[in-house]
Design a protein around this motif. Structure first.
Motif, short mmCIF file in Angstrom:
data_model
loop_
_atom_site.label_atom_id
_atom_site.label_comp_id
_atom_site.label_asym_id
_atom_site.label_seq_id
_atom_site.Cartn_x
_atom_site.Cartn_y
_atom_site.Cartn_z
N GLY A 1 0.86 -1.01 -0.11
CA GLY A 1 0.17 -0.02 -0.03
C GLY A 1 0.80 1.27 -0.06
O GLY A 1 1.99 1.43 -0.68
N ASP A 2 0.64 2.10 0.90
CA ASP A 2 1.35 3.51 0.85
C ASP A 2 2.48 3.44 1.94
O ASP A 2 3.18 4.38 2.64
CB ASP A 2 0.42 4.70 1.08
CG ASP A 2 -0.38 4.57 2.45
OD1 ASP A 2 -0.24 3.43 2.95
OD2 ASP A 2 -1.21 5.48 2.72
N ARG A 3 2.69 2.08 2.67
CA ARG A 3 3.64 2.14 3.71
C ARG A 3 4.90 1.32 3.56
O ARG A 3 4.63 0.16 2.72
CB ARG A 3 2.97 1.50 5.05
CG ARG A 3 1.90 2.50 5.59
CD ARG A 3 1.10 1.92 7.02
NE ARG A 3 2.44 1.60 7.94
CZ ARG A 3 2.56 0.74 8.94
NH1 ARG A 3 1.23 0.38 9.04
NH2 ARG A 3 3.26 0.63 9.67
N GLU A 4 5.87 1.88 3.75
CA GLU A 4 7.30 0.71 3.90
C GLU A 4 7.66 0.60 5.04
O GLU A 4 7.35 1.46 6.03
CB GLU A 4 8.26 1.64 3.39
CG GLU A 4 9.62 0.80 3.11
CD GLU A 4 10.76 1.39 2.45
OE1 GLU A 4 10.91 1.57 1.03
OE2 GLU A 4 11.58 2.29 3.06
N ARG A 5 7.94 -0.63 5.54
CA ARG A 5 8.20 -1.32 6.91
C ARG A 5 9.51 -2.00 6.78
O ARG A 5 9.65 -2.93 5.77
CB ARG A 5 6.94 -1.89 7.56
CG ARG A 5 6.69 -3.12 6.95
CD ARG A 5 5.37 -3.53 6.98
NE ARG A 5 4.23 -2.79 6.32
CZ ARG A 5 3.03 -2.42 6.33
NH1 ARG A 5 2.60 -3.15 7.32
NH2 ARG A 5 2.24 -1.92 5.55
N PRO A 6 10.37 -1.95 7.97
CA PRO A 6 11.20 -2.68 7.95
C PRO A 6 10.95 -4.09 8.45
O PRO A 6 9.85 -4.43 9.09
CB PRO A 6 12.50 -2.04 8.93
CG PRO A 6 11.35 -1.09 9.86
CD PRO A 6 10.32 -0.64 8.91
N LEU A 7 11.78 -5.29 8.36
CA LEU A 7 11.12 -6.51 8.52
C LEU A 7 12.11 -7.24 9.57
O LEU A 7 13.47 -7.25 9.25
CB LEU A 7 10.89 -7.41 7.35
CG LEU A 7 9.60 -6.94 6.35
CD1 LEU A 7 9.83 -7.90 5.21
CD2 LEU A 7 8.34 -7.11 6.94
N SER A 8 11.51 -8.08 10.49
CA SER A 8 12.47 -9.03 11.08
C SER A 8 13.02 -9.93 10.05
O SER A 8 12.43 -10.06 9.11
CB SER A 8 11.98 -9.38 12.12
OG SER A 8 10.83 -10.42 11.84
N LEU A 9 14.48 -10.66 10.40
CA LEU A 9 14.66 -11.70 9.41
C LEU A 9 13.58 -12.71 9.30
O LEU A 9 13.62 -13.10 8.20
CB LEU A 9 15.88 -12.06 10.13
CG LEU A 9 16.66 -13.20 9.31
CD1 LEU A 9 17.12 -12.74 7.99
CD2 LEU A 9 17.95 -13.68 10.02
#
Length: 443
Positions: free
Chosen positions: A276-284
Motif C-alpha cells: 500500500g502506501d507504507r514501507e516497513r522494516p522486517l525482522s529476519l
C-alpha cells in the motif's frame, strides 16, 4: 504403518488398558446428525455392498464421519452385543487420538485403506478384534468426510476384506461425484440463463464456470470470506464475493485495485517490504517467510514452511504464530490453507531471476546489490542465495563490461573476488577502478 500409528497414539496419551471408545454424541440427536451428513443418501448403497458380508459371517459394518464418530452400523445381534462392550456403537469416536491404533482411526489418519489385526491394536481390549476400513473423500470439498469399516473377531476376518471395503469407499465416492456433477450442471444452467458477469463457484469454492483461461485453478480458497467481502485473486485482481443460487459468484470489481507487495531483500541492509502506501522494516524471520512464499506462489503448509526454515528441527506451531503476526501487518495479502501471497508481488530477487533468464548483464549488474538475505540460515534460502550468486557471477564474467564488474565488486561477495578484481586491474592505469582493484588484490 502400525509402528507409526502406535507412536501417534502414545504421543496422544492413549492408555492401552482403556476398555472402550468414548461416547461423544448425545444419542437423542443422532438422527438429526445422520440426516445432515452427506453420506446419508448413500447408506443403502453401502449396506447393499457390505452388510451381506456382515450378516453372513458374523461381522459388523460401520460408517463413521470424518472424525471417526460412528453414524451407522449393521450386524447380527450377537456381534452387536460384543461391539457395544468396546464402543463400536452409535455416537462413539474411533479416531486415533481417542482409542489409538484401529482400522477406522488409522485409515482416517493415513488417508488410505487399512487392515488392523488383533494385537496390532494399541488397546488390549481390542486384541480379539480385527478391522478393515477405508476413508471416503468428498470430491466437492476435497475433504475426508467419512470411513467405512468391517470389523469382526481376529480369526474370522480375512485380510483381503480390506479390498472389498476399499471398493465400497470408491463406489461411494463415485456416487458423490455423480451427484456433485448434477448439482454443478443445474447451477451452471441457472448461471447461463441469467447472463450475469462473474465467475461461478460451488458452495465449497470450486470454479464451475466463467474462468475459461483457468487462471484461478480448480478452486478458490474462500477461507473466512463471506458474501459482500472483497477477495484478492491469484492474479492480483480484486473481486466481490456474493451469493448466487446455491453457490457463489465472484464479480469483478474494476474500481478496486489490489496493493502491490514490494520486497527488497538483496544486499547487506535491513530487509524491507512496502505494501500500500507504507514501507516497513522486517525482522529476519518475517523476511524469510515472505521470501519463501514469493518463491512458492502455489503456497506452502505450516509444516513445509517450518522445514524450509529450520530443517528437521522445525516446529509448525512457531510458523503459525509468525504468520499470525505477519497477517496483522499485511492483512489479506497472506492467505491460509496453504499459506500463500494473494497480491501482486515485486521482489528484487525475482527481478534478478528474470534478468538472468534474459541474459541481460547490464540490467543484472544494476539489480544485484548483494546476496539474498545474507544473515539467513534457512536451508532453502541458503540454496537459493548460493545459486543466484553463482549465476550472477558467471553471467557478469562472461558478458559483463568493466562497469558491470565494478558494480559486482561493490557487493559483499564481489569485494574479494580474485577473478573479478584481476579483470578490473587489467584496465588502463589511468582508470581509478584499476587502482582500487590492484589495492584490494594486495590485501
Amino acid at each position: 504403518m502400525i509402528t507409526a500409528s502406535w507412536r501417534r497414539s502414545l504421543d496422544a496419551g492413549i492408555d492401552p488398558e482403556a476398555t472402550s471408545a468414548p461416547l461423544v454424541w448425545d444419542l437423542s440427536h443422532i438422527e438429526d446428525i445422520r440426516r445432515a451428513h452427506p453420506l446419508q443418501p448413500l447408506l443403502p448403497l453401502l449396506a447393499q455392498t457390505l452388510s451381506g458380508l456382515a450378516d453372513g459371517t458374523g461381522h459388523i459394518m460401520i460408517v463413521t464421519d470424518g472424525d471417526g464418530r460412528v453414524l451407522w452400523r449393521e450386524g447380527g445381534r450377537t456381534i452387536l452385543r460384543h461391539a457395544d462392550r468396546v464402543g463400536l456403537a452409535d455416537g462413539h469416536q474411533w479416531a486415533e487420538r481417542s482409542v489409538g491404533t484401529n482400522g477406522i482411526g488409522t485409515a482416517l489418519a493415513t488417508g488410505r485403506p487399512t487392515h488392523v489385526y488383533s494385537e496390532e491394536h494399541l488397546m488390549r481390549v481390542l486384541h480379539v478384534w480385527s478391522c478393515s476400513a477405508a476413508p471416503i473423500t468428498d470430491p466437492d470439498s476435497g475433504r475426508v468426510i467419512g470411513c467405512v469399516d468391517v470389523s469382526g473377531t481376529a480369526r474370522s476376518l480375512h485380510p483381503a476384506t480390506v479390498a472389498l471395503v476399499a471398493a465400497a469407499a470408491k463406489l461411494a465416492e463415485s456416487q458423490l461425484a455423480l451427484r456433485m456433477h448434477e448439482r454443478d450442471q443445474h447451477l451452471r444452467r441457472h448461471f447461463e440463463s441469467v447472463r450475469r458477469p462473474g465467475i461461478l463457484l460451488s458452495p465449497t469454492g470450486r470454479v464451475i464456470s466463467g474462468d475459461p483461461s483457468g487462471s484461478l485453478g480448480e478452486r478458490v480458497h474462500l477461507g473466512v470470506h463471506f458474501p459482500g467481502q472483497r477477495m484478492i485473486l491469484r492474479d492480483g485482481t480484486v473481486a466481490l464475493l456474493e451469493p448466487f443460487s446455491e453457490g457463489f459468484l465472484l464479480r469483478p470489481s474494476p474500481s478496486a485495485t489490489a496493493s502491490t507487495l514490494t520486497l527488497r531483500f538483496l544486499g547487506e541492509g535491513m530487509p524491507k517490504a512496502s505494501f500500500g502506501d507504507r514501507e516497513r522494516p522486517l525482522s529476519l524471520r518475517h523476511a524469510e517467510i515472505l521470501a519463501l512464499l514469493a518463491l512458492h506462489p502455489h503456497g506452502l503448509t505450516a509444516e513445509q514452511l517450518s522445514f524450509h526454515l529450520y530443517g528437521d528441527d522445525g516446529n509448525p506451531v512457531t510458523i503459525r504464530a509468525e504468520i499470525h503476526r505477519l497477517r496483522a501487518q499485511l492483512g489479506d495479502a497472506i492467505a491460509a490453507k496453504p499459506y500463500r501471497l494473494t497480491c501482486p508481488i515485486e521482489a528484487d530477487f525475482l527481478e534478478l531471476r528474470r534478468h538472468l533468464s534474459a541474459g541481460d548483464s547490464d540490467a543484472l549488474a544494476r539489480a544485484y546489490t548483494g546476496p539474498l538475505l545474507l544473515r539467513s540460515e534457512s536451508p532453502e534460502l541458503r540454496r537459493e542465495r548460493d545459486e543466484l550468486e553463482a549465476q550472477v557471477r558467471a553471467c557478469l564474467l562472461r558478458h559483463g563490461c568493466a562497469g558491470d564488474l565494478w558494480a559486482y565488486a561493490q557487493t559483499a561477495n564481489g569485494r574479494e573476488d580474485y577473478e573479478v578484481l584481476e579483470r578490473l586491474a587489467a584496465l588502463p592505469a589511468t582508470d581509478p577502478r584499476a587502482a582500487a582493484a590492484r589495492a584490494r588484490l594486495c590485501f
